[in-house]
Write an enzyme that holds these catalytic residues in place. Structure first.
Site, short mmCIF file in Angstrom:
data_model
loop_
_atom_site.label_atom_id
_atom_site.label_comp_id
_atom_site.label_asym_id
_atom_site.label_seq_id
_atom_site.Cartn_x
_atom_site.Cartn_y
_atom_site.Cartn_z
N ASP A 97 0.84 -1.20 0.00
CA ASP A 97 0.00 0.00 0.00
C ASP A 97 0.88 1.25 0.00
O ASP A 97 1.99 1.24 0.53
CB ASP A 97 -0.90 -0.04 1.24
CG ASP A 97 -2.08 0.90 1.13
OD1 ASP A 97 -2.31 1.48 0.04
OD2 ASP A 97 -2.78 1.07 2.14
N ASN B 256 -10.69 -3.02 -6.04
CA ASN B 256 -9.93 -2.01 -6.81
C ASN B 256 -10.57 -1.60 -8.13
O ASN B 256 -10.20 -0.59 -8.72
CB ASN B 256 -8.49 -2.50 -7.06
CG ASN B 256 -7.60 -2.43 -5.83
OD1 ASN B 256 -6.65 -3.20 -5.68
ND2 ASN B 256 -7.89 -1.51 -4.93
#
Ligand code: FPP
Length: 238
Positions: A16, A64
């Site tokens: 991330d 996503n």
């Protein structure tokens, strides 16, 4: 029984912070993802020296798809480019690559490349690299339950045989050991639907470093800290 090893055999990483890394440099988010892809290469290479036999990385989640069309398309291009460019090096470095996640929504050209890389590296015996692409833990468990129900309906499985030993055979990860250590970069302390079943007894490390800054040295430090932890797997140690 608890493992004695002080080194994690299986490390899973939620990579991330690519977007913020790019933003801090005044660049588009995809610039951060490209830098992230270069880190993947280095981290895979670092595994043998650190004793990490299995590395599983979260590249694209079932959530996503909610990102902008530009970002999603850019990420898909990046995955295709990564496979094309890195296939030979991964093969030469004895890495065995697998993909987990639902391939149905992925474009056929990408799925072909994924299948090709899995096949090409199937005989390799070094680091086991698993790339989670269009992966979600709940989605994986749901797909596994569907397959299991199908086997029951076909008379291939007796419902009395369903246990926490037989169920994982239906998961995408059925050939992998459970992760010993899950790392998430960028300071967020969430698991975001990653390896929900498999991480039941994993140790977690949430570190502030953004993924494009996650160097092999930082990786080695995290592995070192794991060695100092006492893992009890629900038991009481003498
Ligand atoms: C999360 O950062 C990252 C992703 C959703 C993509 C991960 C992809 C890579 C590391 C690139 C390539 C991978 C391979 C296997 C070639 P974010 O965009 O959510 O960052 P932010 O939270 O700072 O916005």
């Amino acid at each position: 029984m608890p493992k004695e090893s002080t080194r994690p055999e299986h490390v899973a990483i939620i990579m991330d912070g690519n977007g913020r890394w790019a933003q801090m440099r005044g660049r588009p988010r995809l610039f951060g993802h490209a830098a992230g892809a270069r880190r993947v290469k280095e981290i895979v290479r670092a595994c043998p020296d650190l004793g990490v036999r299995y590395l599983t990385i979260f590249a694209f989640s079932t959530e996503n798809w909610k990102r902008t069309q530009t970002e999603v398309a850019g990420l898909m291009r990046l995955f295709k480019r990564y496979i094309r460019r890195e296939a030979q090096a991964l093969f030469d470095e004895n890495v065995r690559v697998r993909f987990i996640g639902d391939r149905v929504r992925l474009e056929p050209a990408l799925v072909d490349l994924m299948d090709g890389l899995e096949l090409m590296t199937a005989g390799n015996s070094g680091t086991n690299l698993t790339i989670a692409l269009n992966y979600g833990g709940r989605d994986e468990v749901t797909r596994a339950a569907r397959r299991l129900a199908h086997d029951v309906a076909m008379g291939k499985l007796d419902p009395r045989e369903v246990s926490d030993e037989t169920f994982p055979r239906y998961l995408d990860t059925h050939v992998l050991p459970d992760p010993d250590l899950v790392i998430r970069t960028s300071g967020e302390a969430r698991i975001s639907n990653f390896l929900l079943w498999q991480s039941a007894y994993a140790e977690y490390e949430f570190i502030d470093t953004l993924w494009p800054d996650f160097s092999p040295e930082v990786f080695a430090q995290v592995i070192g800290r794991f060695g100092q932890r006492e893992r009890r797997f629900g038991a009481v140690m003498a």
